[in-house]
Structure formats: C-alpha cells, structure tokens
Design a protein around this motif. Structure first.
Motif, mmCIF file in Angstrom:
data_model
loop_
_atom_site.group_PDB
_atom_site.id
_atom_site.type_symbol
_atom_site.label_atom_id
_atom_site.label_comp_id
_atom_site.label_asym_id
_atom_site.label_seq_id
_atom_site.Cartn_x
_atom_site.Cartn_y
_atom_site.Cartn_z
ATOM 1 N N PHE A 44 0.798 -1.230 0.000
ATOM 2 C CA PHE A 44 0.000 0.000 0.000
ATOM 3 C C PHE A 44 0.827 1.275 0.000
ATOM 4 C CE2 PHE A 44 -2.596 -3.228 2.222
ATOM 5 C CZ PHE A 44 -3.678 -3.271 1.351
ATOM 6 N N GLY A 45 2.109 1.153 0.223
ATOM 7 C CA GLY A 45 2.961 2.340 0.284
ATOM 8 C C GLY A 45 3.229 2.746 1.728
ATOM 9 N N ALA A 46 4.488 3.080 2.004
ATOM 10 C CA ALA A 46 4.886 3.408 3.373
ATOM 11 C C ALA A 46 4.187 4.658 3.892
ATOM 12 C CB ALA A 46 6.404 3.589 3.436
ATOM 13 N N ARG A 47 3.912 5.610 2.985
ATOM 14 C CA ARG A 47 3.299 6.867 3.410
ATOM 15 C C ARG A 47 1.904 6.632 3.976
ATOM 16 N NH1 ARG A 47 3.040 10.795 -1.350
ATOM 17 N NH2 ARG A 47 5.296 10.686 -1.071
ATOM 18 N N LYS A 48 1.111 5.836 3.270
ATOM 19 C CA LYS A 48 -0.255 5.560 3.732
ATOM 20 C C LYS A 48 -0.227 4.800 5.062
ATOM 21 C CE LYS A 48 -3.266 4.596 0.612
ATOM 22 N NZ LYS A 48 -4.059 3.904 -0.442
ATOM 23 N N VAL A 49 0.707 3.871 5.184
ATOM 24 C CA VAL A 49 0.823 3.112 6.432
ATOM 25 C C VAL A 49 1.176 4.049 7.591
ATOM 26 C CG1 VAL A 49 2.165 1.353 7.642
ATOM 27 C CG2 VAL A 49 1.426 0.951 5.288
ATOM 28 N N MET A 50 2.077 5.012 7.348
ATOM 29 C CA MET A 50 2.482 5.930 8.405
ATOM 30 C C MET A 50 1.332 6.817 8.863
ATOM 31 S SD MET A 50 5.416 5.324 9.578
ATOM 32 C CE MET A 50 5.412 6.747 10.667
ATOM 33 N N TYR A 51 0.427 7.178 7.956
ATOM 34 C CA TYR A 51 -0.753 7.943 8.366
ATOM 35 C C TYR A 51 -1.544 7.173 9.424
ATOM 36 C CZ TYR A 51 -1.064 12.109 5.399
ATOM 37 O OH TYR A 51 -0.877 13.357 4.836
ATOM 38 N N TRP A 52 -1.772 5.895 9.165
ATOM 39 C CA TRP A 52 -2.518 5.074 10.107
ATOM 40 C C TRP A 52 -1.757 4.888 11.416
ATOM 41 C CZ3 TRP A 52 -7.455 3.755 9.967
ATOM 42 C CH2 TRP A 52 -8.138 3.822 8.748
ATOM 43 N N VAL A 53 -0.452 4.698 11.323
ATOM 44 C CA VAL A 53 0.365 4.477 12.519
ATOM 45 C C VAL A 53 0.344 5.702 13.425
ATOM 46 C CG1 VAL A 53 2.741 4.196 13.328
ATOM 47 C CG2 VAL A 53 1.872 2.746 11.497
ATOM 48 N N LEU A 54 0.603 6.876 12.848
ATOM 49 C CA LEU A 54 0.651 8.096 13.662
ATOM 50 C C LEU A 54 -0.726 8.454 14.213
ATOM 51 C CD1 LEU A 54 3.095 10.242 11.480
ATOM 52 C CD2 LEU A 54 3.596 8.994 13.582
ATOM 53 N N GLY A 55 -1.761 8.250 13.393
ATOM 54 C CA GLY A 55 -3.118 8.526 13.861
ATOM 55 C C GLY A 55 -3.508 7.637 15.034
ATOM 56 N N SER A 56 -3.208 6.347 14.924
ATOM 57 C CA SER A 56 -3.550 5.420 16.012
ATOM 58 C C SER A 56 -2.719 5.707 17.258
ATOM 59 C CB SER A 56 -3.342 3.974 15.561
ATOM 60 O OG SER A 56 -1.988 3.732 15.230
ATOM 61 N N SER A 57 -1.468 6.136 17.067
ATOM 62 C CA SER A 57 -0.622 6.467 18.213
ATOM 63 C C SER A 57 -1.196 7.650 18.989
ATOM 64 C CB SER A 57 0.803 6.790 17.742
ATOM 65 O OG SER A 57 1.662 7.046 18.830
ATOM 66 N N ILE A 58 -1.735 8.626 18.281
ATOM 67 C CA ILE A 58 -2.360 9.780 18.938
ATOM 68 C C ILE A 58 -3.571 9.343 19.756
ATOM 69 C CG2 ILE A 58 -3.686 11.894 18.492
ATOM 70 C CD1 ILE A 58 -1.811 12.432 16.129
ATOM 71 N N VAL A 59 -4.439 8.548 19.135
ATOM 72 C CA VAL A 59 -5.680 8.141 19.806
ATOM 73 C C VAL A 59 -5.385 7.277 21.035
ATOM 74 C CG1 VAL A 59 -7.790 6.778 19.554
ATOM 75 C CG2 VAL A 59 -7.071 8.293 17.707
ATOM 76 N N ILE A 60 -4.525 6.273 20.882
ATOM 77 C CA ILE A 60 -4.274 5.342 21.982
ATOM 78 C C ILE A 60 -3.516 6.019 23.123
ATOM 79 C CG2 ILE A 60 -3.203 3.165 22.639
ATOM 80 C CD1 ILE A 60 -3.617 2.223 19.748
ATOM 81 N N SER A 61 -2.512 6.850 22.798
ATOM 82 C CA SER A 61 -1.769 7.536 23.862
ATOM 83 C C SER A 61 -2.678 8.494 24.624
ATOM 84 C CB SER A 61 -0.563 8.286 23.292
ATOM 85 O OG SER A 61 -0.955 9.269 22.350
ATOM 86 N N PHE A 62 -3.660 9.078 23.935
ATOM 87 C CA PHE A 62 -4.630 9.946 24.618
ATOM 88 C C PHE A 62 -5.424 9.135 25.645
ATOM 89 C CE2 PHE A 62 -8.962 11.638 24.938
ATOM 90 C CZ PHE A 62 -8.694 12.926 25.398
ATOM 91 N N LEU A 63 -5.846 7.934 25.275
ATOM 92 C CA LEU A 63 -6.613 7.094 26.193
ATOM 93 C C LEU A 63 -5.756 6.611 27.369
ATOM 94 C CD1 LEU A 63 -8.605 4.920 23.607
ATOM 95 C CD2 LEU A 63 -9.460 6.849 24.956
ATOM 96 N N LEU A 64 -4.456 6.464 27.132
ATOM 97 C CA LEU A 64 -3.563 5.983 28.178
ATOM 98 C C LEU A 64 -3.107 7.084 29.137
ATOM 99 C CD1 LEU A 64 -1.377 3.562 26.033
ATOM 100 C CD2 LEU A 64 -2.762 2.892 27.996
ATOM 101 N N MET A 65 -3.428 8.329 28.809
ATOM 102 C CA MET A 65 -2.999 9.458 29.626
ATOM 103 C C MET A 65 -3.635 9.491 31.013
ATOM 104 S SD MET A 65 -2.837 12.990 27.628
ATOM 105 C CE MET A 65 -3.146 12.864 25.894
ATOM 106 N N PHE A 66 -4.851 8.937 31.121
ATOM 107 C CA PHE A 66 -5.627 9.122 32.338
ATOM 108 C C PHE A 66 -5.162 8.149 33.429
ATOM 109 C CE2 PHE A 66 -8.200 10.380 28.723
ATOM 110 C CZ PHE A 66 -8.549 11.672 29.093
ATOM 111 N N PRO A 67 -4.754 8.674 34.571
ATOM 112 C CA PRO A 67 -4.201 7.810 35.633
ATOM 113 C C PRO A 67 -5.288 7.267 36.558
ATOM 114 C CG PRO A 67 -4.047 10.103 36.294
ATOM 115 C CD PRO A 67 -4.682 10.096 34.913
ATOM 116 N N LYS A 68 -4.898 6.335 37.420
ATOM 117 C CA LYS A 68 -5.759 5.954 38.534
ATOM 118 C C LYS A 68 -5.902 7.190 39.406
ATOM 119 C CE LYS A 68 -5.339 2.026 40.600
ATOM 120 N NZ LYS A 68 -4.836 0.842 41.333
ATOM 121 N N MET A 69 -7.144 7.574 39.719
ATOM 122 C CA MET A 69 -7.311 8.822 40.456
ATOM 123 C C MET A 69 -8.624 8.840 41.213
ATOM 124 S SD MET A 69 -8.113 11.327 37.215
ATOM 125 C CE MET A 69 -9.337 10.862 35.972
ATOM 126 N N GLU A 70 -8.664 9.717 42.213
ATOM 127 C CA GLU A 70 -9.884 10.002 42.958
ATOM 128 C C GLU A 70 -9.952 11.511 43.145
ATOM 129 O OE1 GLU A 70 -12.070 8.961 47.210
ATOM 130 O OE2 GLU A 70 -10.383 7.747 46.486
#
Length: 491
Positions: free
Chosen positions: A276-302
């Motif tokens: 599919f081409g490295a460029r298209k793959v990188m779009y998906w990789v960077l996009g998913s990294s943004i979304v998942i790291s955002f979800l992982l930001m939230f700590p155990k908290m009260e």
C-alpha cells in the motif's frame, strides 16, 4: 547455493543475531528494576532512568559510524566483531559496585544496539528493491528480543537468587555474554560477506545524504515508533509493579505482551508498506498512536470537587435540620445524603457520586439565595489494568508496523547509502530510547503520575503527523500545481 537461498540464509543469521543483541540491549530494564526492588542498590528514580537509558545511548550514537563501516567493509566482519567485543562488558558487569561503574559498563555493552545499522545495511544488499520491504521487516522482527528479556530474565533472576539473594543476579549478565560469544562465532563461520556495489566514497560525500531534511523527518518518525518502543520496553516493568502492584515476573509478562507483538508484526508492516505504500501506512500508525496515547494518559485517580449545592429559596429562619432535608420557616429543601463509591476493581469507566453537606444550623437566619448545603462530587477512576494492558499492546503493534514503514522509505530514496542513512535514522530513533526513560523519570518526579509519559507520547505523535501531512501537502502543490488550484477554487 543459489542467490535467493543465500539471501535467506543471511537474513536468518542477521535476524537471529539482532534478536540476541536487542535482548542484551534492553537488559537493564529488568536487571536494574530487580536490583532496586531487592534493595541491592539504592538508586533513585532519576538514576534508574539514566541506567535504563545509557545502553540505549551508546547503541544509538554509534549507529552512524557502524553503518558507514558496514557499507565499507561488509556486514559479516562488522557484525561478528561487534558481537564478540560487546560480550566483554557483560562479563565484567558482576564486578560493578556503584552507580558509575554500572553506568560505564552499561554504556559499553549497549553498543550491541548498533547491530540494527549493521543488519539493515547487510540485509538490503542481498535483496532486490521489490523484496526489501519484506526482508527488512523480517529482520526488524529482532525487536522481539526485548520481549525475550522481559519474559525470561525475571524468572532467571529469581532462580539465580534463590540460594544467593545478594550475588545470584550476577549470573544473568554472564549468561547473556556467553550467548553473544556463541552467536559471534556462528556469524564468523556461517555468514558470507557482501558490500554495496558502488565505488568507495570520501567521508564528505558519504555523509552528503544527511543534508536532506527527509532523513531527519524519517528520524523523527523513528524516534517515536522505535525509540519510544525501546523506552517502554524497559519502563513498563516498574510501571506495572508500582501502579498495579504486580510481581516482577507478572510485570515482565505484561511488558512482554507489549514487546513481542510489536517485534513480530514488523514483518507484516513491511508487507503492508510494499503493498500500500509506506506513506499511507504511516498515516494510520501516527493517527492510532495519537488516539491510543490519549486514552492511556488518564491515571488511577480520585477527585473531590464542588458539586451542585442547595440555595435558600426565600429569606427566613431554619426551623428544622435532618440528614436529608432543611426546613426554612414552612418551606422544605431536600438534601442529598453522602454517598460512597464502592470500589470495583473491574470497572472500566470512571465512577461518579454526588451529595450535599449541610452548612447551616437550626434557628439560624438565612437570606434568599444563601448556600445552605454545599455540593460535593467524587470521581473515581481505577484505570482497569486489563484495559491498560490491551491499549499498551495495541500501541506496540502500531509502532511495530511503523518501524517497517519508516525503513521501507530508505532504500527507495537512498539505494546506495542505506547503511549511512539507515544508521542516522536509527541513531535518532535510538536517542528516543535513551531520552525516553530519563524524560519519563523526570516527568514522574515532577507530576507524581506514571501516566505523564503518555502525555509526552501524545505530543510527539501529533508533531510527527502534522509534519508529515504538511510535507506531503506541500509536495502535492509543487508537483501538481494546476490540480491544487482547482481544489482551492472548488472548496
């Protein structure tokens, strides 16, 4: 032996050697955590961050010169020499008695990390361009060496320390050193040397490709998908032990769940990049990294914060106060009694409870709109461990695909300088593995949050995606100006 069979043999040797080297390169992630946890060395969080990062530093900064040597002398000579020499500091590591002696020896055995630059250059010369994405992807599966260390090393440490709790750990670096020596000898006797089919260049001309901004952009991508992968391969173990109170072995298994799929799937990333081409793959990789790291930001908290309170409807005198109501003259105001969130370890989403606390007394005179019961809201988030593990595995898989996509670019744009450019990109990426644990350590010390490291990942992912998109958009405008104008006029 035909050419294809010989190429596959070299690919197998390269991949096996790189796997072993990568396992040694990430050794400190388990070893240092074990030594601190057992109280054998009293290193601070910041010192631990440095010890995790130091081998990554040496394995990164020397990738460029090692890549140049590979192009000049061939992979067999460089790889076998590297394997044998890096075993020496591992044999000396049991004699380390201080932070600095441990750090110096870690810097020396960390040179095994330069094996990536050797393998990239040595693998690419054996395959035609249409096969290079897959070949380099298969070679890159050696990243799974990090999973070998996080999975096996904790068990080995526990076994070695059963009879001798204070000295048993010393057998682990010795074991790794022996494996390096064996692999080095296999390379000497089984590998066949080969160099790029180009004339020798002066150092100035050899380094000329590094003037290209494209090299540095690829390096930025690799800083994220490889450097941060290496950093987390080591950082996740103390993370799990501190946040979720796992044992060393269980924490190692969870860290393995991150490292292993990321390494193995790299070959699939090479296939996707070819198809599919490295460029298209990188779009998906960077996009998913943004979304998942955002979800992982939230700590155990009260969190306890102000909630909706109760105001007096009219002026008057408080005539009655009970746990769930306040009576002012003849008017009754309902009060929500205190609630307590029952701890649910299996909860996935944050839980919320709101109640009101009475702030007036009987016979007290109040004015209209005066606060008579303050509101309190409690939010509790347990950051479910299994959800965390799944998200960590997913971002590791995304980065594994991205590692192959980045290196698919290099032989296409720099076919005769794969060792040099690959070494430079690997150097920048490796610096991510060096700075990552150190930055994570400082962020943890400053914020007190283990998830602060994911905020850093979110920022890097966003920067890389914006840079890539702006570069591609600019290239399209330059290459197809009439089409770009047509788009502008038809928004």
């Amino acid at each position: 032996m035909n050419n294809l069979a010989q190429s596959h043999k070299i690919l197998f040797l390269n991949t096996l050697a790189f796997t072993i080297c990568f396992a040694c390169w990430t050794l400190n992630g388990v070893l240092v955590t074990f030594l601190v946890d057992r109280g054998i060395f009293n290193w601070s969080v910041v010192e631990v961050g440095w010890l995790l990062g130091i081998p990554i530093l040496s394995g990164s900064i020397f990738r460029l010169p090692i890549g140049i040597l590979t192009d000049k002398f061939g992979g067999k000579i460089v790889f076998s020499t590297l394997l044998l020499l890096c075993a020496i500091p591992l044999f000396l590591l049991p004699f380390a008695t201080s932070f600095w002696s441990f750090a110096i020896l870690s810097f020396l055995f960390g040179m095994v990390g330069t094996s990536f630059a050797v393998g990239i250059g040595f693998t690419s010369v054996w395959y035609p361009q249409h096969w290079q994405g897959r070949a380099l992807g298969i070679f890159g599966m050696g990243n799974a060496g990090a999973a070998i260390t996080t999975f096996i090393a904790p068990t080995l440490l526990n076994n070695f320390s059963q009879d001798n709790p204070d000295e048993g750990w010393k057998m682990l670096p010795i074991t790794y050193g022996v494996v390096l020596v064996v692999m080095g000898l296999l390379f000497v006797f089984l590998a066949k040397n080969k160099k790029p089919a180009v004339e020798a260049k002066e150092l100035k001309n050899l380094l000329k490709p590094l003037q290209s901004v494209r090299v540095w952009r690829f390096g930025a991508y690799y800083f994220l998908v490889f450097g941060c992968f290496v950093a987390y391969s080591q950082w996740l173990l103390p993370n799990f032990m501190n946040v979720y109170q796992t044992s060393l072995v269980m924490g190692g298994m969870f860290a393995t769940a991150f490292s292993l799929p990321s390494g193995v799937i790299r070959a699939f990333g090479g296939y996707l990049s070819d198809k599919f081409g490295a460029r298209k793959v990188m779009y998906w990789v960077l996009g998913s990294s943004i979304v998942i790291s955002f979800l992982l930001m939230f700590p155990k908290m009260e969190i306890l914060t102000a909630g909706p309170g109760v105001l007096a409807a009219e002026s008057g005198v408080v005539t009655q106060v009970t746990s769930n109501e306040i009576k002012i003259d003849d008017q009754v105001h309902t009060v929500i009694p205190k609630k307590t969130i029952i701890h649910e370890s299996s909860a996935i989403l944050p839980e919320k409870a709101s109640w009101q606390e009475i702030v007036v007394q009987q016979n007290q005179t109040v004015k209209k709109k005066e606060l008579i019961a303050k509101g309190i809201t409690q939010i509790k988030f347990e950051a479910n461990m299994w959800v965390y593990v799944v998200l960590v595995i997913l971002i590791g898989i995304s980065w594994g695909i991205g590692k192959a996509a980045v290196y698919k670019h290099i032989p296409e744009y720099f076919p005769n300088e794969v060792g040099v450019v690959g070494g430079m990109v690997g150097l920048i990426g490796g610096l991510g593995g060096f700075f990552g644990p150190i930055i994570f350590g400082y962020l943890l010390s400053t914020t007190g949050l283990w998830t602060s490291s994911w905020i850093f990942i979110f920022a890097i992912s966003t920067i890389c995606l914006i840079w890539m998109h702006k570069t591609i958009s600019k290239a399209i405008r330059v290459q197809i100006p009439h089409f770009s104008k047509h788009i502008e006029h038809n928004k």
